[in-house]
Enzyme design. Structure first.
Site, mmCIF file in Angstrom:
data_model
loop_
_atom_site.group_PDB
_atom_site.id
_atom_site.type_symbol
_atom_site.label_atom_id
_atom_site.label_comp_id
_atom_site.label_asym_id
_atom_site.label_seq_id
_atom_site.Cartn_x
_atom_site.Cartn_y
_atom_site.Cartn_z
ATOM 1 N N ASP A 9 0.808 -1.223 0.000
ATOM 2 C CA ASP A 9 0.000 0.000 0.000
ATOM 3 C C ASP A 9 0.842 1.275 0.000
ATOM 4 O OD1 ASP A 9 -2.550 1.221 0.072
ATOM 5 O OD2 ASP A 9 -2.395 1.530 2.231
ATOM 6 N N HIS A 10 0.342 2.288 -0.707
ATOM 7 C CA HIS A 10 0.935 3.634 -0.730
ATOM 8 C C HIS A 10 2.444 3.610 -1.015
ATOM 9 C CE1 HIS A 10 -2.304 6.421 0.131
ATOM 10 N NE2 HIS A 10 -2.801 5.538 0.986
ATOM 11 N N HIS A 52 -6.912 10.238 5.957
ATOM 12 C CA HIS A 52 -6.132 9.235 6.668
ATOM 13 C C HIS A 52 -5.956 9.624 8.140
ATOM 14 C CE1 HIS A 52 -4.609 8.496 2.478
ATOM 15 N NE2 HIS A 52 -4.797 7.252 2.874
ATOM 16 N N HIS A 65 -9.971 5.307 0.765
ATOM 17 C CA HIS A 65 -8.926 5.377 1.787
ATOM 18 C C HIS A 65 -9.431 6.218 2.954
ATOM 19 C CE1 HIS A 65 -5.172 4.323 -0.817
ATOM 20 N NE2 HIS A 65 -6.259 3.688 -1.262
ATOM 21 N N GLY A 66 -8.774 6.108 4.106
ATOM 22 C CA GLY A 66 -9.152 6.918 5.258
ATOM 23 C C GLY A 66 -10.484 6.529 5.850
ATOM 24 N N SER A 76 -11.328 4.770 8.434
ATOM 25 C CA SER A 76 -11.486 4.703 9.891
ATOM 26 C C SER A 76 -12.292 5.872 10.432
ATOM 27 C CB SER A 76 -10.114 4.681 10.577
ATOM 28 O OG SER A 76 -9.430 3.489 10.298
ATOM 29 N N ASN A 96 -10.322 0.716 2.633
ATOM 30 C CA ASN A 96 -9.063 0.651 3.379
ATOM 31 C C ASN A 96 -9.244 1.152 4.810
ATOM 32 O OD1 ASN A 96 -8.073 0.016 0.843
ATOM 33 N ND2 ASN A 96 -6.304 1.363 0.994
ATOM 34 N N THR A 138 -6.194 3.035 10.952
ATOM 35 C CA THR A 138 -6.152 3.689 12.254
ATOM 36 C C THR A 138 -7.105 3.052 13.262
ATOM 37 O OG1 THR A 138 -5.501 5.784 11.224
ATOM 38 C CG2 THR A 138 -6.409 5.908 13.439
#
Length: 292
Positions: A84-85, A183, A211-212, A214, A233, A236
């Site tokens: 990832d990333h 994120h 993404h992000g 959480s 994804n 956290t």
């Protein structure tokens, strides 16, 4: 059960109008917890190792990747392994030999033309190496402690027309889109831009990735999946669960020195979090009892 490809899991989820959960792992406890949580709700899952996690492990990708592969092969549900990333070309080119079936190449911090050129080159290499590849357009924000972009800042949200051109010209297999998340959020207060997500879903033929995640409450996670997100994804949320459980244990047992005691508490908390978040995506109903 053998390791499966991320692309296969995402394609299955997209065909069924659902999404696969993809959790970022840092330790073996993370990997074990995610798999156990997925088994508890009888759902496939993706284990993700980020470039930042590799940096934390002294720049070595193999120790955690091999542990994740071993855990996946012993799982009772399909498990994929995703890098990832990735910004480092050196790390990118280690992906296939390390057991990854897919990679997210991140050039989203670059101007559009540079992002496109770098991503096209990465996609060509990935496909030649048998890897499924994801990229990002727009900026989710919040990585490496940086503040999230303002919702109305230029580039903060993914433009559907630009995204369609980017996918066609880059050749990527999936696109991470910026639709209101960030994120590293420690509160679940974000909201998905549902109108924008609908436009993106209509404009693109490749799977969309969020993404992000959480930072999203359950109702927003479900809305994102209903709106066309096929891969979600999460990172956290696991770290919050682990840290809170370990902190509580050490507060209650200030003389504790056996790391197995408090790591077990952290792992159990992550199992519950993973199972709950997979269920929130609306993919499976929770099984009775969660093994920790």
């Amino acid at each position: 059960m053998t390791l499966v490809g991320t692309g296969e899991l995402v394609a299955r989820a997209a065909a069924a109008g659902g999404a696969v959960a993809a959790f970022n792992i840092i330790t073996l406890e993370h990997a074990e917890a995610v798999i156990t949580g997925a088994e508890a709700v009888a759902a496939p899952v993706v284990l993700q190792i980020s470039e930042n996690a590799v940096k934390y492990r002294h720049g070595r990708v193999l120790p955690l990747a091999r542990a994740a592969v071993a855990a996946a092969e012993a799982a009772a549900v399909p498990v994929a392994l995703h890098l990832d990333h990735v910004k480092s070309q050196e790390l990118l080119r280690q992906a296939a030999d390390a057991g990854f079936g897919s990679v997210m190449y991140d050039a989203s911090h670059l101007p559009y033309a540079d992002n496109l050129a770098a991503t096209r080159a990465a996609a060509d290499w990935a496909h030649a190496s048998g890897l499924w590849i994801e990229a990002e357009l727009g900026e989710v924000g919040g990585k490496n402690g940086a503040a999230a972009l303002d919702a109305h800042a230029p580039g903060a949200r993914t433009d559907p027309e630009e995204a369609a051109r980017f996918v066609a010209e880059s050749g990527v297999d999936a696109l991470a889109v910026a639709v209101g998340t960030s994120h590293a959020m420690t509160t679940r207060t974000a909201a998905v831009d549902r109108e924008l997500l609908a436009r993106l879903s209509g404009a693109l033929e490749v799977p969309l990735v969020l993404h992000g995640s959480s930072g999203l409450p359950d109702v927003e996670l479900a809305a994102a999946v209903a709106g066309g997100i096929s891969k979600v994804n999460i990172g956290t949320a696991l770290n919050l669960a682990m840290t809170d459980a370990i902190r509580a244990y050490l507060t209650a047992h200030p003389s504790a020195v056996d790391s197995r005691k408090y790591l077990s508490e952290g792992r159990a908390a992550m199992v519950r979090t993973a199972a709950d978040l997979i269920t929130a995506l609306g993919v499976n109903s929770p099984a009775a009892g969660v093994r920790v």
